[in-house]
Design an enzyme around this catalytic site. Structure first.
Site, short mmCIF file in Angstrom:
data_model
loop_
_atom_site.label_atom_id
_atom_site.label_comp_id
_atom_site.label_asym_id
_atom_site.label_seq_id
_atom_site.Cartn_x
_atom_site.Cartn_y
_atom_site.Cartn_z
N ASP A 1 6.90 5.77 16.48
CA ASP A 1 7.85 4.71 16.11
C ASP A 1 9.25 5.06 16.61
OD1 ASP A 1 5.81 3.33 14.75
OD2 ASP A 1 6.15 4.52 12.94
N ARG B 1 0.82 -1.21 0.00
CA ARG B 1 0.00 0.00 0.00
C ARG B 1 0.86 1.26 0.00
NH1 ARG B 1 -1.75 1.37 6.15
NH2 ARG B 1 0.12 0.59 7.17
N GLY C 1 8.24 15.87 6.89
CA GLY C 1 7.71 14.72 6.17
C GLY C 1 7.73 13.45 6.98
#
Length: 313
Positions: A258, A92, A293
């Protein structure tokens, strides 16, 4: 294959695309900046962040199609060790768009492809045949239509081989793995923990009690609840403490959780206490917010922020 102390598993990896637009309005033709691409998915980002912090982890994930090949190439470019399991569905894509008018970020997360029964078996087989790691980080969203016994089989196989399991997921997946018990660490945010309980968490004392109950029942050794700008709550059998997040310029929240988990696992793998590991994690998560980003935390920012947290504790 070389043995790695830390192994990450991402069942719904992604190719992350980040771009900017001057404004965000419906029906307009929106002219985007040149896109940047990065590997994505919870466990993959944990392995990437560990690499950026000077550690080493092996990322295991299914990948398919040209997007899966792009994902592999990006990981090679970052020198992140990985093993990709070939699957039929294309990996994906997820899209992160920053509106330059107000610097607000919009994150479009596409669903992961289902894994066929043969592909599920390939994932379990890959875990069985890899050299045993000390830590297995199971992180990210789950593919649709996983059978009820898949995650229990995965977790029980890892635990039988002496691997300490760390889970950063949500919903039924988190509930299933907690029901098996014996986890080393879970890292939900407040919404994920509430959703797992099926009720709202009414305040700090209620949150403390929920986390302490999970530890006391033997479902996990430690709970780290990510609280965003408020930092994090760490609960173990010996510790219940809030760790504040340093105030920094906010550029992007992609990968902050993360980065937090990666830093925490890396410190625990080196023998640090839970409190030290959690502070280093909060420092890395905060450092990730300072980057653009899909970029993760930088080592120099993480070390500086950790120094501030350690001095103020």
């Amino acid at each position: 294959m070389t043995a790695h102390r830390i192994l990450t598993l991402t069942l719904s990896p992604a190719l992350d695309l980040a771009t900017c637009v001057p404004h965000l309005r419906p029906h307009d033709k929106l002219r985007c900046s040149t896109p940047s691409y990065a590997p994505g998915g919870g466990g993959i980002n944990v392995a990437r962040a560990i690499r950026r912090l000077g550690g080493d982890a092996l990322a295991l994930f299914p990948a398919g199609g040209s997007t899966g090949e792009h994902l592999r190439e990006l990981l090679k470019a970052e020198d992140v060790p990985f093993q990709a399991i070939a699957v039929s569905g294309w990996t994906r894509e997820c899209i992160n768009i920053t509106n330059l008018t107000d610097r607000q970020q919009y994150r479009f997360v596409l669903p992961g492809n289902p894994l066929s029964s043969q592909e599920q078996t390939a994932v379990l087989s890959a875990l069985e045949h890899l050299p045993t790691a000390d830590f297995l980080v199971i992180s990210g969203s789950m593919p649709e239509a996983l059978p009820a016994d898949f995650l229990p089989r995965l977790l029980e196989n890892a635990q039988r081989r002496g691997c300490r399991c760390i889970v950063d997921s949500s919903g039924s997946a988190l509930r299933q793995m907690l029901d098996i018990g014996g986890l080393l660490l879970i890292k939900p945010n407040l919404d994920e923990l509430s959703a797992m309980l099926g009720e709202a968490i009414s305040g700090p004392e209620h949150l403390n009690q929920v986390a302490q109950d999970l530890v006391a029942a033997g479902r996990t050794e430690a709970v780290l609840v990510s609280l965003g700008a408020q930092g994090a709550l760490l609960v173990t059998a010996e510790v219940c403490e809030r760790i504040p997040a340093p105030t920094v310029p906010r550029r992007s929240t992609v990968g902050a959780g993360d980065s937090l988990l990666a830093a925490m696992v890396l410190k625990r793998a080196s023998g640090a206490s839970w409190s030290v590991a959690a502070r280093y994690g909060v420092a890395a998560g905060t450092a990730a917010i300072m980057t653009d980003g899909s970029e993760l935390s930088r080592l120099e920012d993480t070390e500086r922020l950790y120094g501030w947290l350690a001095a103020s504790s």
